[in-house]
Design a protein around this motif. Structure first.
Motif, PDB file in Angstrom:
ATOM      1  N   PHE A  41       0.835  -1.201   0.000  1.00 32.57           N
ATOM      2  CA  PHE A  41       0.000   0.000   0.000  1.00 32.57           C
ATOM      3  C   PHE A  41       0.866   1.247   0.000  1.00 32.57           C
ATOM      4  CE2 PHE A  41      -2.411   3.315   2.301  1.00 32.57           C
ATOM      5  CZ  PHE A  41      -3.520   3.413   1.468  1.00 32.57           C
ATOM      6  N   ILE A  42       1.838   1.282   0.912  1.00 32.71           N
ATOM      7  CA  ILE A  42       2.739   2.437   1.012  1.00 32.71           C
ATOM      8  C   ILE A  42       3.613   2.552  -0.238  1.00 32.71           C
ATOM      9  CG2 ILE A  42       4.709   3.398   2.291  1.00 32.71           C
ATOM     10  CD1 ILE A  42       3.483   2.039   4.814  1.00 32.71           C
ATOM     11  N   ALA A  43       4.127   1.414  -0.721  1.00 34.07           N
ATOM     12  CA  ALA A  43       5.005   1.417  -1.897  1.00 34.07           C
ATOM     13  C   ALA A  43       4.251   1.863  -3.149  1.00 34.07           C
ATOM     14  CB  ALA A  43       5.600   0.028  -2.105  1.00 34.07           C
ATOM     15  N   VAL A  75       4.100 -12.064  -6.359  1.00 36.30           N
ATOM     16  CA  VAL A  75       4.972 -11.203  -5.545  1.00 36.30           C
ATOM     17  C   VAL A  75       4.464 -11.157  -4.109  1.00 36.30           C
ATOM     18  CG1 VAL A  75       5.819  -8.844  -5.212  1.00 36.30           C
ATOM     19  CG2 VAL A  75       5.671  -9.786  -7.523  1.00 36.30           C
ATOM     20  N   ALA A  76       3.138 -11.012  -3.954  1.00 36.64           N
ATOM     21  CA  ALA A  76       2.531 -10.965  -2.617  1.00 36.64           C
ATOM     22  C   ALA A  76       2.778 -12.263  -1.857  1.00 36.64           C
ATOM     23  CB  ALA A  76       1.028 -10.694  -2.726  1.00 36.64           C
ATOM     24  N   ILE A  77       2.602 -13.399  -2.532  1.00 36.73           N
ATOM     25  CA  ILE A  77       2.847 -14.706  -1.910  1.00 36.73           C
ATOM     26  C   ILE A  77       4.305 -14.822  -1.469  1.00 36.73           C
ATOM     27  CG2 ILE A  77       2.991 -17.193  -2.384  1.00 36.73           C
ATOM     28  CD1 ILE A  77       0.521 -16.809  -4.216  1.00 36.73           C
ATOM     29  N   HIS A  78       5.212 -14.369  -2.332  1.00 39.00           N
ATOM     30  CA  HIS A  78       6.641 -14.399  -2.001  1.00 39.00           C
ATOM     31  C   HIS A  78       6.918 -13.640  -0.718  1.00 39.00           C
ATOM     32  CE1 HIS A  78      10.886 -13.420  -2.035  1.00 39.00           C
ATOM     33  NE2 HIS A  78      10.597 -12.145  -2.239  1.00 39.00           N
ATOM     34  N   TYR A 178       2.596  -1.698 -11.300  1.00 35.82           N
ATOM     35  CA  TYR A 178       1.363  -2.472 -11.501  1.00 35.82           C
ATOM     36  C   TYR A 178       1.400  -3.809 -10.753  1.00 35.82           C
ATOM     37  CZ  TYR A 178      -0.472   0.878 -14.815  1.00 35.82           C
ATOM     38  OH  TYR A 178      -0.976   2.021 -15.387  1.00 35.82           O
ATOM     39  N   GLU A 179       2.597  -4.366 -10.576  1.00 31.03           N
ATOM     40  CA  GLU A 179       2.697  -5.591  -9.774  1.00 31.03           C
ATOM     41  C   GLU A 179       2.420  -5.296  -8.302  1.00 31.03           C
ATOM     42  OE1 GLU A 179       5.691  -8.294 -12.535  1.00 31.03           O
ATOM     43  OE2 GLU A 179       6.442  -7.457 -10.654  1.00 31.03           O
ATOM     44  N   LEU A 180       2.855  -4.120  -7.833  1.00 34.09           N
ATOM     45  CA  LEU A 180       2.550  -3.716  -6.462  1.00 34.09           C
ATOM     46  C   LEU A 180       1.045  -3.502  -6.287  1.00 34.09           C
ATOM     47  CD1 LEU A 180       5.472  -1.213  -5.746  1.00 34.09           C
ATOM     48  CD2 LEU A 180       5.049  -3.361  -4.556  1.00 34.09           C
ATOM     49  N   GLY A 182      -1.228  -4.983  -8.060  1.00 28.08           N
ATOM     50  CA  GLY A 182      -1.788  -6.335  -8.074  1.00 28.08           C
ATOM     51  C   GLY A 182      -1.616  -7.027  -6.734  1.00 28.08           C
ATOM     52  N   ALA A 183      -0.414  -6.891  -6.148  1.00 24.41           N
ATOM     53  CA  ALA A 183      -0.146  -7.486  -4.833  1.00 24.41           C
ATOM     54  C   ALA A 183      -1.074  -6.903  -3.774  1.00 24.41           C
ATOM     55  CB  ALA A 183       1.316  -7.242  -4.441  1.00 24.41           C
ATOM     56  N   LEU A 184      -1.333  -5.590  -3.876  1.00 24.40           N
ATOM     57  CA  LEU A 184      -2.248  -4.932  -2.941  1.00 24.40           C
ATOM     58  C   LEU A 184      -3.664  -5.479  -3.094  1.00 24.40           C
ATOM     59  CD1 LEU A 184      -2.856  -2.742  -0.834  1.00 24.40           C
ATOM     60  CD2 LEU A 184      -3.128  -1.108  -2.720  1.00 24.40           C
ATOM     61  N   PHE A 185      -4.109  -5.653  -4.334  1.00 25.60           N
ATOM     62  CA  PHE A 185      -5.465  -6.165  -4.587  1.00 25.60           C
ATOM     63  C   PHE A 185      -5.639  -7.567  -4.014  1.00 25.60           C
ATOM     64  CE2 PHE A 185      -8.268  -8.828  -7.156  1.00 25.60           C
ATOM     65  CZ  PHE A 185      -9.462  -8.134  -7.074  1.00 25.60           C
ATOM     66  N   TRP A 186      -4.710  -8.474  -4.344  1.00 20.81           N
ATOM     67  CA  TRP A 186      -4.856  -9.861  -3.905  1.00 20.81           C
ATOM     68  C   TRP A 186      -4.716  -9.996  -2.391  1.00 20.81           C
ATOM     69  CZ3 TRP A 186      -7.292 -12.446  -7.263  1.00 20.81           C
ATOM     70  CH2 TRP A 186      -7.067 -12.268  -8.630  1.00 20.81           C
ATOM     71  N   THR A 187      -3.840  -9.191  -1.801  1.00 21.52           N
ATOM     72  CA  THR A 187      -3.691  -9.218  -0.338  1.00 21.52           C
ATOM     73  C   THR A 187      -4.948  -8.671   0.333  1.00 21.52           C
ATOM     74  OG1 THR A 187      -1.331  -8.751  -0.672  1.00 21.52           O
ATOM     75  CG2 THR A 187      -2.139  -8.656   1.577  1.00 21.52           C
ATOM     76  N   THR A 188      -5.506  -7.615  -0.252  1.00 18.96           N
ATOM     77  CA  THR A 188      -6.755  -7.033   0.277  1.00 18.96           C
ATOM     78  C   THR A 188      -7.885  -8.045   0.192  1.00 18.96           C
ATOM     79  OG1 THR A 188      -6.097  -4.797  -0.402  1.00 18.96           O
ATOM     80  CG2 THR A 188      -8.436  -5.170   0.000  1.00 18.96           C
TER      81      THR A 188
END
Length: 292
Positions: A41-43, A75-78, A178-180, A182-188
């Motif tokens: 989120f911050i990134a 990326v989020a899973i990692h 855009y990967e960040l 995406g990571a934010l969306f899937w984590t949310t």
């Protein structure tokens, strides 16, 4: 020549900052999933502000967006596996296990790109397996942390291999943004599913907020932009070799900050030396092979 030396220094500082990520993962009191959520989120906000400041266009095609968006889930899973491994073991154990991404990249990259697997890649992989086996044998009480560290390495090698193809057509900073997202969306989405986001009050301690801001800005957005910028004058070989210092810097920092909690058995250090020696030798071997 001066620009070359400057970029070498910037890259070393960038890799040092990446090594510091493990320390932050240990001192931040919240669990891995919310930590990653705050980080991305911050990134994302920081990178978006950077693009606005530099008047950089972030327009991409629908196909590219979907590619980056779904890669962001990996990326989020990692990151979740990485920070969870740190929480249940130590920074040193996690970083050494994460170094095994070289092994998984040597296997996944040829499969994804439909290239033959080289015998030298297998040899390096066997050395890494030997090193991790020794860590398993002598640090058995960290078995779960070792498993999550290795899973984080698998995820890292997967999105790294995907990005090595995507970067041929798009600026790395745009891909990262855009990967960040995406990571934010899937984590949310996951946090809505487990109910943790709906009950969140943002009532973190001052120290947690401070460390999260450092993690999201300097250790993610700023470090990434800096890491990309140095590639203008440094060779891929130099970048790969210096990037391999990340676990070394991380282990040294962890020992400085946590001291006795990071002291391991002789078997662990023997296994760590084998793994780190393998990942340092790998880019040298790759450069030699490419000359043949």
């Amino acid at each position: 020549m001066e620009a070359h030396k400057k970029n070498l220094l910037i890259l070393h500082l960038t890799v040092f900052v990446w090594g510091f990520t493990g320390v932050l993962g240990k001192v931040i009191s919240i669990d891995a999933v919310p930590m990653v959520w705050y980080r991305v989120f911050i990134a994302s906000i920081t990178l978006f502000a950077w693009f606005q400041l530099t008047k950089t266009s972030i327009r991409i095609t629908q196909k590219q967006f979907l590619q980056f968006f779904f890669t962001g889930g990996i990326v989020a899973i990692h990151w979740i596996f990485f920070f969870h491994a740190i929480k249940i073991s130590t920074v040193s154990v996690t970083l050494v296990c994460l170094s095994s991404f070289t092994l998984f990249t040597a296997i996944l990259e040829p499969l994804i790109k439909r290239q033959p697997i080289q015998a030298g890649d297998i040899l390096v992989g066997l050395l890494i397996i030997l090193g991790i086996y020794m860590i398993f044998k002598f640090e058995g009480h960290y078995t779960l942390g070792i498993i999550f560290g290795i899973l984080a390495a698998v995820a890292s090698s997967l999105f790294g291999t995907i990005n090595s193809t995507l970067v041929q057509k798009t600026e790395p900073s745009i891909i990262s943004f855009y990967e960040l997202v995406g990571a934010l969306f899937w984590t949310t989405l996951y946090r809505i599913y487990d109910g943790s986001l709906l009950s969140m009050h943002f009532n973190l301690s001052t120290s947690d907020w401070f460390y999260l801001i450092i993690l999201g800005t300097f250790c993610t957005s700023v470090a990434y932009v800096a890491g990309v910028s140095v590639m203008k004058t440094l060779s891929a070989f130099q970048v790969a070799l210096i990037t391999n210092l990340e676990p070394v810097y991380g282990i040294i920092l962890a020992f400085i900050f946590f001291q006795n909690n990071e002291q391991m058995t002789t078997g662990f250090y023997a296994g760590a030396v084998i793994v780190l020696a393998a990942i340092f030798l790998y880019p040298i071997y790759k450069k030699w092979r490419n000359k043949i």
